[in-house]
Design a protein around this motif. Structure first.
Motif, PDB file in Angstrom:
ATOM      1  N   TYR A  60       0.836  -1.199   0.000  1.00 41.74           N
ATOM      2  CA  TYR A  60       0.000   0.000   0.000  1.00 41.74           C
ATOM      3  C   TYR A  60       0.870   1.248   0.000  1.00 41.74           C
ATOM      4  N   GLU A  61       0.507   2.186  -0.856  1.00 41.87           N
ATOM      5  CA  GLU A  61       1.183   3.467  -0.921  1.00 41.87           C
ATOM      6  C   GLU A  61       0.194   4.583  -0.608  1.00 41.87           C
ATOM      7  N   SER A  62       0.718   5.792  -0.444  1.00 43.57           N
ATOM      8  CA  SER A  62      -0.128   6.951  -0.183  1.00 43.57           C
ATOM      9  C   SER A  62      -0.612   7.568  -1.491  1.00 43.57           C
ATOM     10  N   LEU A  63      -1.707   8.304  -1.385  1.00 43.73           N
ATOM     11  CA  LEU A  63      -2.201   9.068  -2.519  1.00 43.73           C
ATOM     12  C   LEU A  63      -1.328  10.300  -2.740  1.00 43.73           C
ATOM     13  N   ASN A  64      -1.271  10.751  -3.984  1.00 43.97           N
ATOM     14  CA  ASN A  64      -0.593  12.013  -4.299  1.00 43.97           C
ATOM     15  C   ASN A  64      -1.591  13.155  -4.093  1.00 43.97           C
ATOM     16  N   TYR A  65      -1.952  13.365  -2.820  1.00 46.40           N
ATOM     17  CA  TYR A  65      -2.988  14.357  -2.534  1.00 46.40           C
ATOM     18  C   TYR A  65      -2.479  15.771  -2.756  1.00 46.40           C
ATOM     19  N   ILE A  66      -1.220  15.998  -2.475  1.00 44.21           N
ATOM     20  CA  ILE A  66      -0.628  17.319  -2.662  1.00 44.21           C
ATOM     21  C   ILE A  66      -0.195  17.465  -4.117  1.00 44.21           C
ATOM     22  N   LYS A  67      -0.525  18.590  -4.715  1.00 41.71           N
ATOM     23  CA  LYS A  67      -0.181  18.839  -6.119  1.00 41.71           C
ATOM     24  C   LYS A  67       1.326  18.929  -6.296  1.00 41.71           C
ATOM     25  N   ILE A  68       1.823  18.369  -7.388  1.00 43.03           N
ATOM     26  CA  ILE A  68       3.248  18.425  -7.716  1.00 43.03           C
ATOM     27  C   ILE A  68       3.523  19.737  -8.449  1.00 43.03           C
ATOM     28  N   LEU A  69       4.171  20.647  -7.787  1.00 45.46           N
ATOM     29  CA  LEU A  69       4.413  21.966  -8.381  1.00 45.46           C
ATOM     30  C   LEU A  69       5.760  21.984  -9.100  1.00 45.46           C
ATOM     31  N   ASN A  70       5.869  21.178 -10.142  1.00 44.57           N
ATOM     32  CA  ASN A  70       7.095  21.235 -10.934  1.00 44.57           C
ATOM     33  C   ASN A  70       6.978  22.339 -11.980  1.00 44.57           C
ATOM     34  N   LYS A  71       7.975  22.437 -12.818  1.00 47.28           N
ATOM     35  CA  LYS A  71       8.015  23.520 -13.798  1.00 47.28           C
ATOM     36  C   LYS A  71       6.857  23.431 -14.776  1.00 47.28           C
ATOM     37  N   ALA A 179      -9.695   3.989   4.901  1.00 50.40           N
ATOM     38  CA  ALA A 179      -8.261   4.073   4.632  1.00 50.40           C
ATOM     39  C   ALA A 179      -7.988   4.953   3.411  1.00 50.40           C
ATOM     40  N   TYR A 180      -8.815   4.839   2.383  1.00 46.95           N
ATOM     41  CA  TYR A 180      -8.644   5.672   1.187  1.00 46.95           C
ATOM     42  C   TYR A 180      -8.834   7.148   1.522  1.00 46.95           C
ATOM     43  N   MET A 181      -9.856   7.475   2.312  1.00 49.03           N
ATOM     44  CA  MET A 181     -10.068   8.865   2.709  1.00 49.03           C
ATOM     45  C   MET A 181      -8.949   9.358   3.624  1.00 49.03           C
ATOM     46  N   ASN A 182      -8.301   8.442   4.319  1.00 48.57           N
ATOM     47  CA  ASN A 182      -7.170   8.794   5.166  1.00 48.57           C
ATOM     48  C   ASN A 182      -5.904   9.043   4.367  1.00 48.57           C
ATOM     49  N   GLY A 183      -5.906   8.642   3.085  1.00 50.68           N
ATOM     50  CA  GLY A 183      -4.758   8.904   2.229  1.00 50.68           C
ATOM     51  C   GLY A 183      -4.058   7.687   1.694  1.00 50.68           C
ATOM     52  N   VAL A 184      -4.627   6.479   1.880  1.00 47.63           N
ATOM     53  CA  VAL A 184      -3.998   5.244   1.426  1.00 47.63           C
ATOM     54  C   VAL A 184      -4.506   4.906   0.023  1.00 47.63           C
ATOM     55  N   ARG A 185      -3.606   4.573  -0.871  1.00 47.50           N
ATOM     56  CA  ARG A 185      -4.000   4.125  -2.202  1.00 47.50           C
ATOM     57  C   ARG A 185      -4.360   2.643  -2.121  1.00 47.50           C
ATOM     58  N   VAL A 186      -5.660   2.361  -2.036  1.00 44.56           N
ATOM     59  CA  VAL A 186      -6.153   0.993  -1.920  1.00 44.56           C
ATOM     60  C   VAL A 186      -6.494   0.486  -3.319  1.00 44.56           C
ATOM     61  N   PRO A 187      -5.834  -0.563  -3.813  1.00 47.55           N
ATOM     62  CA  PRO A 187      -6.117  -1.056  -5.170  1.00 47.55           C
ATOM     63  C   PRO A 187      -7.572  -1.491  -5.324  1.00 47.55           C
ATOM     64  N   LYS A 188      -8.177  -1.121  -6.446  1.00 42.93           N
ATOM     65  CA  LYS A 188      -9.536  -1.536  -6.841  1.00 42.93           C
ATOM     66  C   LYS A 188     -10.627  -0.978  -5.938  1.00 42.93           C
ATOM     67  N   VAL A 189     -10.319  -0.044  -5.057  1.00 47.92           N
ATOM     68  CA  VAL A 189     -11.348   0.442  -4.148  1.00 47.92           C
ATOM     69  C   VAL A 189     -12.423   1.220  -4.893  1.00 47.92           C
ATOM     70  N   LEU A 190     -12.083   1.809  -6.050  1.00 39.41           N
ATOM     71  CA  LEU A 190     -13.050   2.569  -6.840  1.00 39.41           C
ATOM     72  C   LEU A 190     -13.343   1.869  -8.163  1.00 39.41           C
ATOM     73  N   SER A 191     -13.300   0.555  -8.167  1.00 40.81           N
ATOM     74  CA  SER A 191     -13.503  -0.206  -9.392  1.00 40.81           C
ATOM     75  C   SER A 191     -14.976  -0.205  -9.800  1.00 40.81           C
ATOM     76  N   ILE A 192     -15.244   0.063 -11.095  1.00 39.86           N
ATOM     77  CA  ILE A 192     -16.610   0.007 -11.618  1.00 39.86           C
ATOM     78  C   ILE A 192     -17.133  -1.430 -11.591  1.00 39.86           C
ATOM     79  N   LYS A 193     -16.261  -2.387 -11.881  1.00 40.81           N
ATOM     80  CA  LYS A 193     -16.667  -3.786 -11.791  1.00 40.81           C
ATOM     81  C   LYS A 193     -17.109  -4.123 -10.370  1.00 40.81           C
TER      82      LYS A 193
END
Length: 767
Positions: A60-71, A179-193
């Motif tokens: 499990y990884e975290s969501l990229n909730y914060i925007k990446i402010l690159n160039k 867990a997803y709302m807490n910031g965890v990237r849960v696989p398939k948690v938003l799957s249409i199937k």
């Protein structure tokens, strides 16, 4: 052409050890350094055993909730105007409204399916038993087969859908959503199937007779309806993790509004359950989403009930209206309310404790598709046998006119074994849907205490068998049913002790027992209080509910953690509670990094360096450094693994870095498109001719990462990480040299436990 997985950095003379792994101190760590970093733990913490129930999973990884402010992003921001921002806000509001409408429609499909199938099933069974059972063996055998088919077939259909099509649709899905709302990237948690599998499986579960509810799946279905919208619609600016998480949180609350008819309770539950980074603008948009979901759900269900536009029907999304005569109470009853709360807390704690051991048993022995289906079949057979036995042996009858049924028109007790003019207790308790049982417990139906005791014992068993079964099932409604049953037993007992007391009303204590049991299992207070008030319409009874949920929470927390937090720990989800580990003010942040060594990238690494590092480590983020005049590694920014994979896949090393606005816009659009894919370094081919070519990371890395000093206490860095929804936090020394990288798993592994006036911190293992 050689693929990168065939590269051996130990044999390639072009790659030095420093190119692969960079250490902040300029030297490789000694065995003493590594041992010290591995054994350091917060004060008074204990390392969990290898066989512990609770752990943190590496997958499990975290969501990229914060925007990446690159160039690229900064140049894109320069093109925005106030008009474009206003248009974006209007489109965002439309997203939330559409999410509410979709959640309402999904809820109507699930609720309508349960109403139609459930009523048809129990009406048929009630009539069949009354007409055909006369006590002889052949008719009893036929009746047992028919009853078993109506129980086992729906269970097997619902379980087979989950096992073979969408295993991630099992259970209620609330723990994964939290867990997803807490910031965890849960696989398939938003799957249409998973949406349609969970919908059908929930209908099968609820109508089969299992102790499974619709509300947990409805919260998950609402989160899917909201969080999957950006994928279905064309605007790329709404495809970020930030927008998806916000839409999923709004849909989560809308699911409660549709399941319980409690819009404000759904909004509070979204806040109380797990959204750790929340603002007022998100609350307003979530309120719009929940409002439209509630309206759409009531409108469509009123059409199904044949009363278009009638939102006052007690059968629509409610537990049934509680009479004002029932909810009157005396001052001295506060002590009885506290007793009900204590019973609910202890009962919930017992259920959670049993759930932990049953889940671990299932993980060890029920771990194949065949065994999961076999378990579902056996549970179905057991429930069918218990229910049929109870119906045959409960001989209690009551005489009751239909006049008190004005507010509960769907309650139609059957005669069964009883003489003419009387009704059977078994028909009220075992030949109704869960909603019908709740209506009966909250009404004046004179069911005997012996019959209620049988249902209470059986339903306690059913709850333990259903939680963790491979089928879509929630636990809110089963807890309400179980709590209302033992609460009514409590009320009947008081009525027998004080026969002339007007305050000893069984329906009142059934209502309070339902609230106590639900709060004692879920572990929430404010949202449960509002949900019970909204679902029953008894706003004047809020004070007793406040007493009960307060007592229940403290009693439950005395023994165990709430059910959803327990489930997340058993799943290995790196959930971050609201509070950091206690007694950790003296622990520097640099000490909690759990996966040394730190890996960094120079500003212009070679292609072979990028490929080799990505192959040899699983880090998802890398500090970008550059040598200063004193030859020290100074921090420039942060680049993600996904960004590097996109660069390699599209062979950015063959072309010069983007300079014009058009080139940067094309690169940004390409990254937004590829960022949702699960790229792997093993599947990306790199031309060996370009191994020595440098990749310029200047336009891509984020020059503004969140950085903390190595001496910052763990408590402050924990609060910063959680409240902002970070994925990586870089730790530097006083000279701005990177010394560590802190991720969600580094903080989540410290689990604070409280049990029976004892407290401690356990360092969970990362598996």
């Amino acid at each position: 052409m050689a693929s990168p997985q065939n590269l051996d950095p130990h044999r390639d003379p072009r790659i030095s050890y420093a190119d692969k792994v960079t250490y902040p101190s300029g030297r490789a760590p000694t065995q003493i350094d590594i041992h010290a970093s591995m054994v350091w733990r917060p004060r008074q913490s204990v390392l969990s055993s290898p066989s512990s129930f609770f752990y943190v999973s590496e997958k499990y990884e975290s969501l990229n909730y914060i925007k990446i402010l690159n160039k690229l992003e900064v140049e894109h921001e320069k093109t925005l105007t106030f008009h474009s921002l206003m248009m974006e806000d209007c489109v965002r509001i439309c997203y939330f409204i559409l999410a509410g409408i979709l959640t309402g429609l999904v809820g109507v499909f699930v609720e309508g399916g349960i109403l139609v199938v459930g009523r048809a099933k129990y009406s048929f069974l009630s009539q069949y038993i009354s007409e055909h059972f006369r006590g002889d063996l052949p008719e009893f055998t036929v009746m047992a087969v028919v009853w078993s088919l109506f129980t086992i077939v729906p269970i097997m259909i619902g379980s087979a859908l989950v096992v073979f099509i969408a295993p991630y649709a099992a259970g209620g899905g609330v723990a994964q959503c939290v867990a997803y709302m807490n910031g965890v990237r849960v696989p398939k948690v938003l799957s249409i199937k998973g949406l349609w599998v969970k919908s059908l499986s929930t209908i099968c579960c609820v109508t089969s007779g299992l102790a499974g509810g619709k509300e947990g799946p409805m919260m998950h279905l609402g989160a899917i309806a909201g969080g999957s919208l950006p994928s279905a619609l064309p605007w790329p600016s709404f495809k970020s993790d930030h927008e998806r998480r916000d839409l999923a949180a709004a849909g989560f609350g809308a699911g409660i509004a549709v399941a319980f008819g409690a819009p404000i309770g759904g909004l509070l539950l979204s806040v109380e359950e797990g959204v750790s980074f929340w603002d007022l603008s998100l609350m307003w948009r979530s309120y719009l989403c929940i409002l439209f979901a509630y309206f759409m759900g009531n409108l469509m269900l009123s059409l199904i009930e044949g009363q278009p536009g009638d939102f006052n029907n007690p059968d629509l999304l409610t537990f049934g209206k509680i009479s004002s005569d029932v909810t009157e109470y005396e001052l001295f009853e506060i002590f009885l309310f506290a007793m009900v709360g204590a019973i609910g807390g202890m009962s919930g704690a017992l259920l959670i404790r049993l759930h932990v051991y049953i889940t671990m048993f299932r993980k060890r022995f029920v771990n194949t598709k065949t065994r999961k289906l076999t378990e579902s079949f056996l549970v179905g057979c057991l429930i069918a046998a218990f229910n049929l036995t109870a119906v045959m042996h409960i001989k209690s009858c009551f005489t009751w006119s239909n006049e008190p049924l004005d507010d509960h028109s769907r309650l139609e007790p059957s005669q069964l074994h009883c003489p003419d003019g009387q009704h059977s207790d078994a028909s009220v308790l075992f030949l109704q849907t869960q909603q019908g049982i709740i209506h009966s417990m909250f009404s004046t139906v004179p069911v005997q205490i012996s019959s209620l005791s049988v249902l209470a014992i059986l339903y306690f068993i059913y709850i333990n068998l259903t939680m963790g079964l491979t089928i879509s099932a929630g636990l809110f409604v089963p807890q309400v049913v179980f709590g209302s049953v033992w609460g009514r037993i409590f009320g009947i007992t008081l009525h027998h002790i004080f026969p002339n007391a007007q305050w000893a009303h069984p329906a009142k204590y059934a209502y309070l027992g339902a609230a106590a049991q639900l709060s004692g299992t879920v572990g929430k207070t404010f949202s449960i209080l509002v949900i019970m008030v909204e679902a029953s319409g008894s706003i004047s009874f809020s004070f007793p509910l406040m007493v009960i949920v307060s007592v229940t929470k403290y009693v439950e927390n005395f023994f165990v953690m709430p059910i959803y937090e327990t489930q997340m720990l058993m799943m290995g989800l790196p959930f971050l509670p609201s509070k950091p580990p206690p007694l950790s003010e003296n622990i520097p942040t640099s000490r909690v990094m759990s996966n040394p060594p730190l890996v960094t990238f120079p500003l212009r690494p070679t292609v072979i360096t990028v490929v080799t590092i990505l192959q040899r480590c699983k880090h998802q983020g890398f500090p970008v450094i550059e040598k200063d005049k004193d030859d020290k590694d100074m921090l420039l920014g942060l680049i993600l693994r996904q960004q590097l994979l996109v660069l390699l896949k599209h062979q950015a090393y063959k072309y010069p870095s983007p300079q014009t606005f058009k080139q940067m816009s094309e690169c940004l659009a390409l990254y937004l498109k590829e960022s949702r894919k699960h790229l792997k370094i093993e599947k990306i081919e790199v031309d060996p001719l370009y191994y020595d070519v440098e990749v310029d990371l200047t336009p891509y890395y984020d020059p503004y990462p969140y950085v903390v000093q190595e001496t910052m206490p763990l408590t402050k860095s924990y609060d910063l990480f959680r409240s902002l929804g970070l994925r990586h936090m870089i730790v530097v020394d006083e000279e701005n040299v990177v010394v560590a990288m802190v991720t969600r798993k580094d903080l989540a592994k410290y689990h604070t436990w409280v049990s029976m006036c004892r407290m401690g911190v356990k360092e969970m293992r990362i598996r």
